[in-house]
Design an enzyme around this catalytic site. Structure first.
Site, PDB file in Angstrom:
ATOM      1  N   ASP A  87       0.870  -1.167   0.000  1.00  0.00           N
ATOM      2  CA  ASP A  87       0.000   0.000   0.000  1.00  0.00           C
ATOM      3  C   ASP A  87       0.911   1.222   0.000  1.00  0.00           C
ATOM      4  O   ASP A  87       1.750   1.369   0.897  1.00  0.00           O
ATOM      5  CB  ASP A  87      -0.855  -0.028   1.277  1.00  0.00           C
ATOM      6  CG  ASP A  87      -2.245   0.502   1.079  1.00  0.00           C
ATOM      7  OD1 ASP A  87      -2.351   1.625   0.561  1.00  0.00           O
ATOM      8  OD2 ASP A  87      -3.204  -0.193   1.443  1.00  0.00           O
ATOM      9  N   ASP A 137      -3.011   4.691  -2.376  1.00  0.00           N
ATOM     10  CA  ASP A 137      -4.080   5.199  -1.520  1.00  0.00           C
ATOM     11  C   ASP A 137      -4.605   6.538  -2.043  1.00  0.00           C
ATOM     12  O   ASP A 137      -3.827   7.403  -2.453  1.00  0.00           O
ATOM     13  CB  ASP A 137      -3.488   5.378  -0.108  1.00  0.00           C
ATOM     14  CG  ASP A 137      -4.529   5.665   0.950  1.00  0.00           C
ATOM     15  OD1 ASP A 137      -5.401   4.814   1.164  1.00  0.00           O
ATOM     16  OD2 ASP A 137      -4.448   6.744   1.580  1.00  0.00           O
ATOM     17  N   HIS A 159     -11.427  -2.859   3.510  1.00  0.00           N
ATOM     18  CA  HIS A 159     -11.308  -2.483   4.920  1.00  0.00           C
ATOM     19  C   HIS A 159     -12.037  -1.189   5.261  1.00  0.00           C
ATOM     20  O   HIS A 159     -12.066  -0.789   6.423  1.00  0.00           O
ATOM     21  CB  HIS A 159      -9.819  -2.370   5.290  1.00  0.00           C
ATOM     22  CG  HIS A 159      -9.139  -1.254   4.545  1.00  0.00           C
ATOM     23  ND1 HIS A 159      -8.972  -1.257   3.162  1.00  0.00           N
ATOM     24  CD2 HIS A 159      -8.607  -0.086   4.972  1.00  0.00           C
ATOM     25  CE1 HIS A 159      -8.373  -0.141   2.796  1.00  0.00           C
ATOM     26  NE2 HIS A 159      -8.136   0.582   3.866  1.00  0.00           N
ATOM     27  N   ASP A 160     -12.583  -0.526   4.260  1.00  0.00           N
ATOM     28  CA  ASP A 160     -13.304   0.728   4.512  1.00  0.00           C
ATOM     29  C   ASP A 160     -14.811   0.576   4.383  1.00  0.00           C
ATOM     30  O   ASP A 160     -15.547   1.519   4.678  1.00  0.00           O
ATOM     31  CB  ASP A 160     -12.854   1.803   3.506  1.00  0.00           C
ATOM     32  CG  ASP A 160     -11.406   2.202   3.695  1.00  0.00           C
ATOM     33  OD1 ASP A 160     -10.941   2.223   4.843  1.00  0.00           O
ATOM     34  OD2 ASP A 160     -10.736   2.488   2.679  1.00  0.00           O
ATOM     35  N   GLU A 175      -6.619   3.691  -5.846  1.00  0.00           N
ATOM     36  CA  GLU A 175      -7.884   3.803  -5.102  1.00  0.00           C
ATOM     37  C   GLU A 175      -8.573   5.086  -5.535  1.00  0.00           C
ATOM     38  O   GLU A 175      -8.048   6.187  -5.326  1.00  0.00           O
ATOM     39  CB  GLU A 175      -7.636   3.849  -3.590  1.00  0.00           C
ATOM     40  CG  GLU A 175      -8.954   3.841  -2.822  1.00  0.00           C
ATOM     41  CD  GLU A 175      -8.882   4.387  -1.395  1.00  0.00           C
ATOM     42  OE1 GLU A 175      -9.768   4.069  -0.599  1.00  0.00           O
ATOM     43  OE2 GLU A 175      -7.951   5.158  -1.088  1.00  0.00           O
TER      44      GLU A 175
HETATM   45  C1  GLC Z   1      -7.925   5.295   2.177  1.00  0.00           C
HETATM   46  C2  GLC Z   1      -7.794   4.074   3.037  1.00  0.00           C
HETATM   47  C3  GLC Z   1      -8.463   4.333   4.357  1.00  0.00           C
HETATM   48  C4  GLC Z   1      -7.781   5.502   5.019  1.00  0.00           C
HETATM   49  C5  GLC Z   1      -7.774   6.710   4.100  1.00  0.00           C
HETATM   50  C6  GLC Z   1      -6.851   7.758   4.594  1.00  0.00           C
HETATM   51  O1  GLC Z   1      -9.224   5.559   1.822  1.00  0.00           O
HETATM   52  O2  GLC Z   1      -8.331   2.976   2.381  1.00  0.00           O
HETATM   53  O3  GLC Z   1      -8.453   3.219   5.193  1.00  0.00           O
HETATM   54  O4  GLC Z   1      -8.412   5.817   6.228  1.00  0.00           O
HETATM   55  O5  GLC Z   1      -7.325   6.380   2.818  1.00  0.00           O
HETATM   56  O6  GLC Z   1      -5.529   7.349   4.429  1.00  0.00           O
END
Ligand code: GLC
Length: 532
Positions: free
Chosen positions: A98, A200, A324-325, A263
């Protein structure tokens, strides 16, 4: 014809805190992942993506990075990582890290320097601004976790911007030195042999240069979370972000067969921009449409068609059910449709990403108030936005703490862990785990399922059906998205065919011109004359 591994392969997301603990602190670690590589290879996935493992104060559980080129002692050491990588590679598994480029931790040495004085050389590596003319924050931007996106720094008399927590200051990607430093980070891991990165919040990386206000969102309701008060038109998805994506891709392409995933939570047409005009940005901009899709056939047909149509020529698709979100798929659809969803994920055209535990049908866990850990939930409680429920420890077996740890796990286990654990589900031939195994094995045997073309068939009722085809090989996938039996009229080539897999008990069902799908059943059918 040879295709890159990531087009044929299946990615498996590991949330490292929750996978396997070996040192008894209740939090998963790298040795734990290494210990479970046989499980992953046996499951039949091709790559693991590990959520952040870098040194971090863990305010956002690793998405607040204090050093991009090291491992947090909670997870192990760099040697542990190198060994994990080598062991994974020896088992034919790729490893994707990541990369969190939009923001660091406020404890990162760069930020500590940056906040020393206005003329510190690192000042411009972050986004510092004077107060608005009348006082107060420079503009109306809101943190994605609620509250203002600007924090006042008394010592230097300016605000700094953070799209997430105040402990996660945004980096200034318009600064060429910062860019180079971050590209060195990519090289550091690529040189060690990692197979790619999940980037990310890629669409957040560049903000409008003049930091103008975001427009007010006319559809805002408080239940959505405060971030939705405004539309993020000026704080995200700026044209200049594509230049960065191209640079990251050029760098990655200097190594062989490495993968970049982005992402990006945006409407589908905008997501497509991240493939790049000449397919020169990320290989896979994450396609999150199934994550909050209304689960009915008409909607799924239209979103699959729209996504396929929107793809640029040569752009490779991908699909995600949960992460995970977001809530787990079993929490959204229930156990029966979670199996149908598994079939969909693993038979649509494109690279699937499986979230750890979805192969067990893990549900979102109820988290008692005193065990809430997620800053998202702590800041805006009771809106259902918290992410602890989908981050609970992997239940491996029926031993204390489900074999995850020797001590108290950092989050509670799923309530049904005594029955829903890997060891128990392995013994049950009809379990969702064995369904995942069979599906993953079929994808390996039938290349058509991973790289074949797709065409959606016309169906009635709450059913979805499509043909996958490569060369002379054809397979039909049909899914019943509801709880009543349904008919699917079969194309002539599939009549009298053979059921390669059913999400129910696996028995072949009679087919004529009509296929009868039982409630919550999905099937894969091969033509009768095929060699399979
Ligand atoms: C992304 C991650 C998430 C995190 C956010 C801030 O969306 O998937 O878990 O809280 O970024 O880094």
């Amino acid at each position: 014809m040879s295709t890159p591994w990531w087009q044929q392969g299946v990615i498996y997301q590991i949330y490292p805190r929750s996978f396997q603990d070996t040192d008894g602190d209740g939090v998963g670690d790298l040795k734990g992942i290494e210990l479970r590589l046989d499980y992953l290879a046996g499951l039949g996935v091709d790559a693991i993506w590990i959520s952040p493992i870098y040194p971090s104060p863990m305010v956002d559980f690793g998405y607040d990075v204090a050093d991009y080129c090291a491992i947090d002692p909670l997870f192990g050491t760099l040697e542990d990582f190198d060994r994990l990588l080598a062991t994974a590679h020896a088992r034919g598994l790729k490893v994707i890290l990541d990369f969190v480029p939009n923001h660091s931790s406020d404890r990162h040495a760069w930020f500590l320097e940056s906040r020393v004085s206005r003329n510190n050389p690192k000042r411009d590596w972050f986004l510092w601004r004077d107060p608005a003319p009348g006082g107060g924050p420079p503009n109306n931007w809101i943190s994605d976790f609620g509250g203002p996106a600007w924090t006042w720094d008394e010592a230097t008399g300016q605000y700094y911007y953070h799209a997430f927590l105040k402990e996660q200051p945004d980096l200034n990607w318009r600064n060429p030195r910062l860019r180079q430093a971050m590209y060195d980070v990519l090289r550091f891991w690529l040189d060690r042999g990692v197979d790619g990165f999940r980037v990310d919040v890629l669409w957040h990386m560049i903000k409008a240069a003049d930091f103008r206000d975001n427009p007010i969102n006319p559809s805002y309701r408080p239940s959505m979370g405060e971030m939705h008060r405004v539309l993020q038109h000026n704080s995200t998805d700026q044209p200049e972000v594509h230049e960065i994506a191209r640079e990251m891709r050029r760098l990655t392409d200097q190594y062989s067969e490495r993968l970049l995933i982005g992402e990006i939570y945006l409407p589908v047409e905008r997501v497509m921009d991240y493939y790049g005009n000449n397919l020169d940005e990320v290989h896979l901009p994450f396609n999150f449409q199934l994550i909050d899709a209304a689960w009915n056939a008409r909607n799924l047909v239209s979103l699959i068609a729209r996504y396929e149509d929107a793809l640029p020529a040569g752009g490779w698709p991908n699909w995600v059910l949960s992460n995970h979100d977001r809530p787990r798929i079993a929490a959204r659809l229930g156990q029966k449709q979670a199996r149908v969803a598994a079939l969909l994920l693993l038979t649509l055209r494109g690279t699937p990403t499986v979230y750890y535990g979805d192969e067990l049908g893990l549900d979102d866990a109820a988290i008692p108030r005193d065990r809430v850990r997620d800053p998202r939930e702590l800041r805006e409680p009771d809106l259902g936005l918290g992410r602890d429920p989908q981050r609970t420890p992997m239940p491996w077996d029926g031993s204390p703490n489900a074999g995850f740890t020797r001590s108290e796990p950092w989050l509670p286990l799923n309530a049904d862990w005594r029955e829903r654990n890997i060891e128990a589900l392995e013994r049950d031939a009809c379990s969702i785990l064995n369904l995942y195994r069979r599906l993953l094995a079929l994808r390996r045997t039938h290349r058509t399922l991973s790289v074949g073309d797709i065409s959606l068939l016309k169906t009635q009722g709450d059913t979805l059906a499509y043909e996958r085809r490569s060369g002379d090989t054809r397979l039909l996938v049909a899914l019943n998205l509801g709880g009543t039996p349904q008919f699917v009229s079969l194309p002539s080539w599939a009549r009298g065919g053979k059921v390669l897999l059913s999400t129910l008990d696996g028995s072949a069902i009679g087919q004529d011109s009509n296929l009868v799908l039982r409630p919550d059943e999905g099937v894969i059918i091969a033509p009768a004359n095929s060699y399979t």
